[in-house]
Design a protein around this motif. Structure first.
Motif, PDB file in Angstrom:
ATOM      1  N   MET A  49       0.821  -1.178   0.000  1.00  0.00           N
ATOM      2  CA  MET A  49       0.000   0.000   0.000  1.00  0.00           C
ATOM      3  C   MET A  49       0.871   1.250   0.000  1.00  0.00           C
ATOM      4  O   MET A  49       0.585   2.230   0.657  1.00  0.00           O
ATOM      5  CB  MET A  49      -0.936  -0.027   1.212  1.00  0.00           C
ATOM      6  CG  MET A  49      -1.949   1.053   1.172  1.00  0.00           C
ATOM      7  SD  MET A  49      -3.273   0.966   2.400  1.00  0.00           S
ATOM      8  CE  MET A  49      -2.563   0.216   3.811  1.00  0.00           C
ATOM      9  N   GLN A  50       1.957   1.256  -0.747  1.00  0.00           N
ATOM     10  CA  GLN A  50       2.865   2.386  -0.814  1.00  0.00           C
ATOM     11  C   GLN A  50       2.188   3.625  -1.374  1.00  0.00           C
ATOM     12  O   GLN A  50       2.547   4.733  -1.018  1.00  0.00           O
ATOM     13  CB  GLN A  50       4.072   2.033  -1.663  1.00  0.00           C
ATOM     14  CG  GLN A  50       4.923   0.949  -1.046  1.00  0.00           C
ATOM     15  CD  GLN A  50       6.032   0.531  -1.981  1.00  0.00           C
ATOM     16  OE1 GLN A  50       6.063   0.883  -3.145  1.00  0.00           O
ATOM     17  NE2 GLN A  50       6.967  -0.235  -1.454  1.00  0.00           N
ATOM     18  N   SER A  51       1.209   3.455  -2.216  1.00  0.00           N
ATOM     19  CA  SER A  51       0.532   4.592  -2.835  1.00  0.00           C
ATOM     20  C   SER A  51      -0.508   5.204  -1.916  1.00  0.00           C
ATOM     21  O   SER A  51      -1.053   6.257  -2.215  1.00  0.00           O
ATOM     22  CB  SER A  51      -0.141   4.148  -4.133  1.00  0.00           C
ATOM     23  OG  SER A  51      -1.148   3.197  -3.835  1.00  0.00           O
TER      24      SER A  51
ATOM     25  N   SER B  54      -6.123   1.812  -0.806  1.00  0.00           N
ATOM     26  CA  SER B  54      -6.481   0.552  -0.156  1.00  0.00           C
ATOM     27  C   SER B  54      -7.812   0.046  -0.701  1.00  0.00           C
ATOM     28  O   SER B  54      -8.539   0.767  -1.375  1.00  0.00           O
ATOM     29  CB  SER B  54      -6.575   0.749   1.360  1.00  0.00           C
ATOM     30  OG  SER B  54      -7.567   1.715   1.648  1.00  0.00           O
TER      31      SER B  54
ATOM     32  N   THR C 210      -0.788  -0.291  -8.045  1.00  0.00           N
ATOM     33  CA  THR C 210      -1.509  -0.853  -6.901  1.00  0.00           C
ATOM     34  C   THR C 210      -2.105  -2.226  -7.187  1.00  0.00           C
ATOM     35  O   THR C 210      -2.889  -2.730  -6.389  1.00  0.00           O
ATOM     36  CB  THR C 210      -2.645   0.097  -6.455  1.00  0.00           C
ATOM     37  OG1 THR C 210      -3.513   0.316  -7.553  1.00  0.00           O
ATOM     38  CG2 THR C 210      -2.101   1.403  -5.938  1.00  0.00           C
TER      39      THR C 210
ATOM     40  N   THR D  69      -1.761  -4.614  -4.419  1.00  0.00           N
ATOM     41  CA  THR D  69      -2.599  -4.241  -3.275  1.00  0.00           C
ATOM     42  C   THR D  69      -3.929  -4.976  -3.337  1.00  0.00           C
ATOM     43  O   THR D  69      -4.454  -5.421  -2.316  1.00  0.00           O
ATOM     44  CB  THR D  69      -2.833  -2.713  -3.256  1.00  0.00           C
ATOM     45  OG1 THR D  69      -1.571  -2.062  -3.151  1.00  0.00           O
ATOM     46  CG2 THR D  69      -3.731  -2.294  -2.112  1.00  0.00           C
TER      47      THR D  69
ATOM     48  N   ARG E  66      -3.421  -8.667  -2.295  1.00  0.00           N
ATOM     49  CA  ARG E  66      -3.038  -8.726  -0.883  1.00  0.00           C
ATOM     50  C   ARG E  66      -4.240  -8.447   0.014  1.00  0.00           C
ATOM     51  O   ARG E  66      -4.461  -9.134   1.001  1.00  0.00           O
ATOM     52  CB  ARG E  66      -1.943  -7.698  -0.576  1.00  0.00           C
ATOM     53  CG  ARG E  66      -0.565  -8.218  -0.816  1.00  0.00           C
ATOM     54  CD  ARG E  66       0.461  -7.256  -0.247  1.00  0.00           C
ATOM     55  NE  ARG E  66       1.514  -7.121  -1.218  1.00  0.00           N
ATOM     56  CZ  ARG E  66       1.964  -5.997  -1.726  1.00  0.00           C
ATOM     57  NH1 ARG E  66       1.476  -4.846  -1.349  1.00  0.00           N
ATOM     58  NH2 ARG E  66       2.924  -5.993  -2.606  1.00  0.00           N
ATOM     59  N   ALA E  67      -4.987  -7.409  -0.319  1.00  0.00           N
ATOM     60  CA  ALA E  67      -6.119  -7.004   0.516  1.00  0.00           C
ATOM     61  C   ALA E  67      -7.225  -8.052   0.535  1.00  0.00           C
ATOM     62  O   ALA E  67      -7.898  -8.233   1.554  1.00  0.00           O
ATOM     63  CB  ALA E  67      -6.675  -5.671   0.024  1.00  0.00           C
TER      64      ALA E  67
END
Length: 151
Positions: free
Chosen positions: A1-3, A6, A111, A114, A117-118
């Motif tokens: 989640m670097q950006s 989410s 992303t 992301t 992963r989420a």
């Protein structure tokens, strides 16, 4: 989640519905207000994954990038099925056509991990990056599988 982007609560709810609804083939999502949000669902209108890919066509435009989550298994549409599978049968697709707006392309490309992963990597058997709608047709999917088998 670097950006800082989410998965939204709405995406998590729509994903759970996909997992529990055998008549749903897929889920589309995009980024809005710094969150990944669901935009549409794809019905499972036939028992065949390859045949159901035609249900994506109305959603694929040359100017809109999307996340696409598809149920890969070939199961007959049923509203009474309570069978759950422990084998991952979802594929996460990042569809970024060349003529999509630059910001949209950048956000979705940066992303895409992301998303899986989420939602839980264990649900996904494969991930795919597509730039042309033709890649997400039955013939395009056969080429993808042949390429994977050759590797």
């Amino acid at each position: 989640m670097q950006s800082g982007i989410s998965a939204s609560a709405e995406l998590h709810a729509a994903f759970q519905t996909l997992l529990n609804t055998p008549t749903q083939r897929g889920l589309l999502a995009t980024i809005s207000n710094e969150a990944i949000v669901p935009t549409a669902t794809i019905p499972s209108t036939t028992p065949s994954f390859l045949t159901d890919l035609k249900n994506l066509e109305p959603h694929l435009t040359p100017t809109t990038a999307l996340y696409i989550i598809l149920r890969r298994s070939d199961n007959p549409p049923s509203t009474t099925s309570t069978t759950t599978t422990t084998t991952p049968d979802l594929v996460a697709i990042t569809y970024i056509p060349p003529t999509a707006p630059v910001r949209q392309k950048t956000l979705l490309a940066s992303t895409r991990l992301t998303l899986t992963r989420a939602l839980g990597r264990d649900h996904f058997a494969d991930t795919l990056f597509a730039t042309e709608a033709a890649e997400l047709t039955a013939e395009g999917w056969r080429r993808h599988e042949a390429h994977g088998a050759a590797a």
